[in-house]
Design an enzyme around this catalytic site. Structure first.
Site, PDB file in Angstrom:
ATOM      1  N   GLU A   1      -5.730  -4.654  -6.351  1.00 52.93           N
ATOM      2  CA  GLU A   1      -5.936  -5.701  -7.348  1.00 52.93           C
ATOM      3  C   GLU A   1      -5.500  -5.349  -8.777  1.00 52.93           C
ATOM      4  O   GLU A   1      -6.320  -5.269  -9.691  1.00 52.93           O
ATOM      5  CB  GLU A   1      -7.396  -6.130  -7.331  1.00 52.93           C
ATOM      6  CG  GLU A   1      -7.766  -6.777  -6.005  1.00 52.93           C
ATOM      7  CD  GLU A   1      -9.202  -7.255  -5.925  1.00 52.93           C
ATOM      8  OE1 GLU A   1     -10.025  -6.880  -6.784  1.00 52.93           O
ATOM      9  OE2 GLU A   1      -9.503  -8.035  -5.000  1.00 52.93           O
TER      10      GLU A   1
ATOM     11  N   GLU B   1      -7.379  -9.323   1.397  1.00 55.68           N
ATOM     12  CA  GLU B   1      -8.820  -9.517   1.282  1.00 55.68           C
ATOM     13  C   GLU B   1      -9.117 -10.998   1.250  1.00 55.68           C
ATOM     14  O   GLU B   1      -8.427 -11.763   0.575  1.00 55.68           O
ATOM     15  CB  GLU B   1      -9.395  -8.898   0.002  1.00 55.68           C
ATOM     16  CG  GLU B   1      -9.557  -7.403   0.004  1.00 55.68           C
ATOM     17  CD  GLU B   1     -10.310  -6.904  -1.246  1.00 55.68           C
ATOM     18  OE1 GLU B   1     -11.017  -7.717  -1.892  1.00 55.68           O
ATOM     19  OE2 GLU B   1     -10.166  -5.722  -1.575  1.00 55.68           O
TER      20      GLU B   1
END
Length: 409
Positions: free
Chosen positions: A218, A342
């Site tokens: 991320e 995710e």
């Protein structure tokens, strides 16, 4: 796993306490999806759970053809994964080993129907000599006694292979506490990051079930894509790391997440951390082995952060155009495969916005035949929860039924 909500500060901390069978205390702090163990254990209860029959694993190494991942025989592969976090926290081990053996946990993941584990870690953990948060008397955990974090990783990966599970390594953090915006910081350099990947690529070059590197979890904040700024351009950093890995281990898939913002000409005003792959069309990642590249967006619902697109009048229909613009065009145009790195949430019902979002996304993944990694196995997954309850054995039955369509059951 993100620890700060999109466009707002972290949510309020919550604490819980328990104790080990020997009386040692435990405290966990949950901050959004950050779960910081101080002293750890789990609740104890034996519960029989339904099992899924997993398909046979593909022949490795894996590579890509157009927008498909294929095995060593050229057969298309759909990766069906789950994240088992903890090795990026102060325990330096996947969580739950205070309640259950690691071999038993891996067998449960296989029985659930997964063929892939995404294994988060931190650089700090791999440089450490200590592991914690483990009851060595539980199941198979005695094997981990006296091991360093990297030696424990060796055992978990080898055992995953025996249970028919592929492993994707995930560089989740630099330190044990938080996700950095960039691939360096917190006292670590880009060289530290790349050297760690080189070490792992060499260490597991003959471990066939380790199929790839999720380069950095991320990227967000200052991270950019296509700007040409060597300090912030994640696309260029991914090329540097990916090519360094491929020199050591040409068999691995190189998995590149998106960013949050800072893409020249981006169409959508907001994205999740790691979810913005709008820059791929004009600024694709260039690897020495192009058939090893996989893009990996992250996607969450309002249970993680109530972003404004969940309140638009055309919700949930607006979601499909977001997914097309944010990442799916990469598949539709045959640029490269997409592995959803995710997604997850506590609610899977047909009435709440989180439940509606998650149902729509699962239907999208199924329809488009995308690979995925569910967040997460762990019940201490903060604002998403997990697939098992606090005893680390009992299945969350609503989620089990919900995920059946993706797990081939």
């Amino acid at each position: 796993m993100r620890y700060v909500k999109v466009g707002q500060a972290c949510q309020k901390m919550t604490w819980c306490s328990s104790s080990l069978p020997n009386g040692s205390p435990i405290q966990l702090v949950s901050w959004g999806r950050r779960v910081i163990p101080l002293t750890l254990c789990g609740l104890l209860a034996m519960t029989v759970h339904p099992a899924f029959a997993a398909n046979k694993l593909p022949a490795t190494p894996l590579s890509t053809v157009g927008a498909k991942i294929v095995d060593a025989k050229g057969n298309a592969v759909v990766l069906r994964g789950v994240s088992w976090f903890g090795m990026e926290t102060e325990t330096h081990l996947p969580h739950g080993l205070w309640a259950r053996g690691y071999k038993e946990t891996l067998q449960h993941m296989h029985d659930f129907g997964f063929n892939l584990i995404r294994l988060p870690f931190s650089l700090q953990a791999l440089r450490s000599r200590k592991i914690s948060g483990i009851d060595f008397n539980k199941g198979s955990n005695g094997n981990l006694k006296g091991k360093t974090p990297i030696e424990a990783m060796d055992l978990i990966i080898a055992e995953a292979r025996r249970h028919g599970l592929l492993v994707m390594l995930d560089f989740h953090r630099l330190n044990d506490r938080e996700i950095p915006e960039l691939w360096y910081g917190d006292g670590y350099t880009e060289k530290d990051w790349i050297d760690t990947w080189r070490m792992l690529a060499f260490r597991y070059r003959k471990q066939g079930n380790v199929i790839g590197a999720d380069l950095k979890n991320e990227p967000h904040g200052r991270a950019s894509w296509g700007t040409g700024d060597l300090k912030t351009d994640w696309r260029l950093a991914a090329e540097r790391a990916g090519n360094a890995i491929l020199k050591v281990n040409p068999d691995w898939l190189i998995v590149v997440e998106g960013i949050e913002k800072n893409v020249p000409g981006q169409k959508l005003p907001g994205h999740w951390w790691g979810g913005n792959l709008e820059g791929v069309r004009k600024f694709p990642v260039r690897l020495s082995k192009p058939n090893k590249l996989v893009y990996s967006p992250h996607e969450y619902g309002p249970g993680v952060h109530h972003a404004k697109w969940f309140d638009e009048a055309n919700f949930p229909k607006n979601l499909y155009s977001r997914w097309e613009t944010g990442f799916y065009y990469i598949v539709r145009e045959g640029i490269a495969p997409v592995l959803v790195g995710e997604f997850g949430g506590r609610r899977v019902d047909s009435k709440s916005k989180e439940g509606v979002w998650q149902r729509c996304f699962v239907d999208f993944i199924k329809q488009k035949e995308l690979g995925f990694v569910y967040w997460c196995w762990n019940p201490n997954g903060g604002d998403t929860g997990g697939l098992v309850k606090n005893d680390w054995k009992t299945v969350e039955s609503d989620k089990l039924r919900f995920l059946q369509k993706l797990l081939g059951n």
